[in-house]
Design a protein around this motif. Structure first.
Motif, PDB file in Angstrom:
ATOM      1  N   ARG A  16     -21.098  46.074  32.674  1.00  0.00           N
ATOM      2  CA  ARG A  16     -21.792  47.293  33.076  1.00  0.00           C
ATOM      3  C   ARG A  16     -21.916  47.322  34.593  1.00  0.00           C
ATOM      4  NH1 ARG A  16     -24.317  50.349  29.168  1.00  0.00           N
ATOM      5  NH2 ARG A  16     -24.135  51.872  30.854  1.00  0.00           N
ATOM      6  N   ARG A  17     -21.691  48.484  35.176  1.00  0.00           N
ATOM      7  CA  ARG A  17     -21.668  48.593  36.636  1.00  0.00           C
ATOM      8  C   ARG A  17     -22.749  49.513  37.186  1.00  0.00           C
ATOM      9  NH1 ARG A  17     -16.517  47.872  34.602  1.00  0.00           N
ATOM     10  NH2 ARG A  17     -15.417  46.088  35.481  1.00  0.00           N
ATOM     11  N   LYS A  18     -23.549  50.107  36.293  1.00  0.00           N
ATOM     12  CA  LYS A  18     -24.670  50.949  36.741  1.00  0.00           C
ATOM     13  C   LYS A  18     -25.959  50.453  36.083  1.00  0.00           C
ATOM     14  CE  LYS A  18     -26.350  55.603  37.237  1.00  0.00           C
ATOM     15  NZ  LYS A  18     -26.231  57.005  36.884  1.00  0.00           N
ATOM     16  N   MET A 149     -14.538  55.558  33.870  1.00  0.00           N
ATOM     17  CA  MET A 149     -13.261  55.587  34.590  1.00  0.00           C
ATOM     18  C   MET A 149     -12.771  54.169  34.890  1.00  0.00           C
ATOM     19  SD  MET A 149     -13.898  58.844  37.042  1.00  0.00           S
ATOM     20  CE  MET A 149     -12.667  58.422  38.242  1.00  0.00           C
ATOM     21  N   MET A 150     -13.708  53.317  35.313  1.00  0.00           N
ATOM     22  CA  MET A 150     -13.363  51.915  35.589  1.00  0.00           C
ATOM     23  C   MET A 150     -12.850  51.238  34.323  1.00  0.00           C
ATOM     24  SD  MET A 150     -13.505  50.265  38.350  1.00  0.00           S
ATOM     25  CE  MET A 150     -13.906  48.533  38.123  1.00  0.00           C
ATOM     26  N   GLU A 151     -13.572  51.469  33.219  1.00  0.00           N
ATOM     27  CA  GLU A 151     -13.208  50.830  31.951  1.00  0.00           C
ATOM     28  C   GLU A 151     -11.823  51.288  31.505  1.00  0.00           C
ATOM     29  OE1 GLU A 151     -16.640  52.070  29.759  1.00  0.00           O
ATOM     30  OE2 GLU A 151     -17.926  50.803  31.015  1.00  0.00           O
ATOM     31  N   ARG A 189      -9.955  41.831  36.593  1.00  0.00           N
ATOM     32  CA  ARG A 189      -8.985  42.927  36.419  1.00  0.00           C
ATOM     33  C   ARG A 189      -8.392  42.951  35.002  1.00  0.00           C
ATOM     34  NH1 ARG A 189      -4.883  41.852  40.661  1.00  0.00           N
ATOM     35  NH2 ARG A 189      -5.911  39.841  40.903  1.00  0.00           N
ATOM     36  N   ASN A 190      -9.106  42.329  34.057  1.00  0.00           N
ATOM     37  CA  ASN A 190      -8.659  42.272  32.658  1.00  0.00           C
ATOM     38  C   ASN A 190      -7.244  41.697  32.525  1.00  0.00           C
ATOM     39  OD1 ASN A 190      -9.409  42.676  29.999  1.00  0.00           O
ATOM     40  ND2 ASN A 190      -8.480  44.706  29.873  1.00  0.00           N
ATOM     41  N   LEU A 191      -6.910  40.749  33.409  1.00  0.00           N
ATOM     42  CA  LEU A 191      -5.529  40.252  33.456  1.00  0.00           C
ATOM     43  C   LEU A 191      -5.194  39.215  32.381  1.00  0.00           C
ATOM     44  CD1 LEU A 191      -4.661  39.775  37.259  1.00  0.00           C
ATOM     45  CD2 LEU A 191      -3.571  41.322  35.628  1.00  0.00           C
TER      46      LEU A 191
HETATM   47  C1  LIG Z   1     -14.025  36.240  37.377  1.00  0.00           C
HETATM   48  C2  LIG Z   1     -14.219  37.733  37.232  1.00  0.00           C
HETATM   49  C3  LIG Z   1     -14.338  38.552  38.349  1.00  0.00           C
HETATM   50  C4  LIG Z   1     -14.556  39.923  38.213  1.00  0.00           C
HETATM   51  N1  LIG Z   1     -14.703  40.696  39.345  1.00  0.00           N
HETATM   52  C5  LIG Z   1     -14.967  42.022  39.226  1.00  0.00           C
HETATM   53  C6  LIG Z   1     -15.178  42.817  40.397  1.00  0.00           C
HETATM   54  O1  LIG Z   1     -15.117  42.321  41.528  1.00  0.00           O
HETATM   55  N2  LIG Z   1     -15.457  44.129  40.238  1.00  0.00           N
HETATM   56  C7  LIG Z   1     -15.553  44.716  38.997  1.00  0.00           C
HETATM   57  O2  LIG Z   1     -15.841  45.895  38.916  1.00  0.00           O
HETATM   58  N3  LIG Z   1     -15.362  43.980  37.850  1.00  0.00           N
HETATM   59  C8  LIG Z   1     -15.072  42.657  37.944  1.00  0.00           C
HETATM   60  N4  LIG Z   1     -14.891  41.880  36.805  1.00  0.00           N
HETATM   61  C9  LIG Z   1     -15.060  42.495  35.458  1.00  0.00           C
HETATM   62  C10 LIG Z   1     -13.711  42.751  34.757  1.00  0.00           C
HETATM   63  O3  LIG Z   1     -13.077  43.865  35.332  1.00  0.00           O
HETATM   64  C11 LIG Z   1     -13.959  42.973  33.250  1.00  0.00           C
HETATM   65  O4  LIG Z   1     -14.537  41.806  32.709  1.00  0.00           O
HETATM   66  C12 LIG Z   1     -12.670  43.290  32.493  1.00  0.00           C
HETATM   67  O5  LIG Z   1     -12.147  44.510  32.917  1.00  0.00           O
HETATM   68  C13 LIG Z   1     -12.892  43.334  30.958  1.00  0.00           C
HETATM   69  O6  LIG Z   1     -13.857  44.300  30.619  1.00  0.00           O
HETATM   70  P1  LIG Z   1     -15.176  43.909  29.806  1.00  0.00           P
HETATM   71  O7  LIG Z   1     -15.896  42.837  30.596  1.00  0.00           O
HETATM   72  O8  LIG Z   1     -15.973  45.173  29.680  1.00  0.00           O
HETATM   73  O9  LIG Z   1     -14.744  43.346  28.472  1.00  0.00           O
HETATM   74  C14 LIG Z   1     -14.651  40.509  36.910  1.00  0.00           C
HETATM   75  C15 LIG Z   1     -14.513  39.687  35.787  1.00  0.00           C
HETATM   76  C16 LIG Z   1     -14.309  38.320  35.925  1.00  0.00           C
HETATM   77  C17 LIG Z   1     -14.221  37.453  34.705  1.00  0.00           C
END
Ligand SMILES: Cc1cc2nc3c(=O)[nH]c(=O)nc-3n(C[C@H](O)[C@H](O)[C@H](O)COP(=O)(O)O)c2cc1C
Length: 253
Positions: A16-18, A149-151, A189-191
């Motif tokens: 969550r970002r908000k 949008m981020m999701e 980055r969901n990598l």
């Molecule tokens: C090590 C790590 C660093 C991350 N850094 C960021 C970030 O800098 N900004 C951001 O918006 N999300 C960040 N994320 C969140 C990921 O984008 C997110 O976990 C991923 O897209 C999967 O989505 P979910 O957590 O809702 O399952 C990070 C996640 C991890 C595990």
């Protein structure tokens, strides 16, 4: 917390970002503090919970590229440069705290890049480094447009579960369950920059894309695997082994 509660929280968790301006209930602040103190002892990390001062890291467009809104509290994932397996421990223990916070009804997000790193560095002493932070607080049930949008952007990058597995058949049930949990693990980055192998009865996990946070991602994913497979433990390290042990108790998590 019991293993069933971790598994339940794992399914519920999403980034969550908000955040709203509701302060975290004091009994939960205390629980988070207690758990962090316990895991610092266990891991050698020096994680710190910062309450009410999150704006310093996230407010203003320049600091979080406008991605995060209303972050008041966060956990600084700090450890000594010389601590063995520091980044993997950051992943493992950070995710453990995240699942516990989720069970308390709190929202969270791992943050590796989108925050003011210089402001956060003030929390480090001596030869300590800050690998990333975890935002924590309350969110509205409904996701904001920007969050959605981020999701959408992140989940377009959607590696299949099969792409994370290299295994001989037949795969044991516990390995499959472990991988179901790995698939729910958050990664930068969901990598999902890793692969889990099952060969000659042995499980190993290693990095496939050497990103800056790949070892943190690996630590998170190995912890999820352990919860899903239920009984066993990991060696630290890229390529580390998992030991299946059905005598191990759930309370050892
Ligand atoms: C090590 C790590 C660093 C991350 N850094 C960021 C970030 O800098 N900004 C951001 O918006 N999300 C960040 N994320 C969140 C990921 O984008 C997110 O976990 C991923 O897209 C999967 O989505 P979910 O957590 O809702 O399952 C990070 C996640 C991890 C595990």
């Amino acid at each position: 917390m019991k293993i069933e509660e971790y598994l339940f929280a794992m399914k519920k968790r999403c980034s969550r970002r908000k955040y709203t301006n509701r302060p975290i209930d004091s009994k939960y602040v205390q629980q988070l503090e207690d758990n962090i103190a316990l895991y610092n002892k266990e891991s050698g990390l020096n994680m710190k919970l910062i309450i009410g001062n999150g704006g310093k890291l996230f407010d203003g467009f320049r600091k979080s590229y406008g991605l995060f809104v209303g972050v008041q509290n966060y956990i600084a994932m700090i450890g000594s440069k010389t601590l063995l397996n520091r980044m993997e421990k950051v992943g493992r223990f950070g995710e453990k705290i995240i699942l516990e916070a989720t069970a308390m009804g709190l929202s969270t997000c791992w943050v590796g890049t989108s925050y003011d790193k210089n402001a956060a560095k003030e929390l480090c002493e001596g030869n300590e480094v800050l690998d990333c932070v975890i935002a924590v607080g309350y969110s509205d049930e409904k996701h904001s447009l920007k969050e959605r949008m981020m999701e959408y952007g992140m989940h377009r990058q959607n590696k299949s579960k099969e792409a994370l597995i290299e295994a001989e058949e037949p795969m044991p049930e516990w390995f499959k369950q472990g991988m179901d949990s790995v698939y729910l693990a958050p990664t930068a980055r969901n990598l999902r920059p890793f692969v889990f192998k099952y060969k000659d009865g042995q499980v190993t996990a290693s990095i496939t894309i050497p990103t800056e946070t790949a070892i943190i991602d690996l630590g998170i994913a190995k912890f999820h695997f352990e919860l899903g497979a239920r009984v066993g433990s990991w060696d630290y390290g890229n390529g580390g082994h998992y030991y299946f042990d059905d005598k191990r108790k759930d309370s050892d998590i």
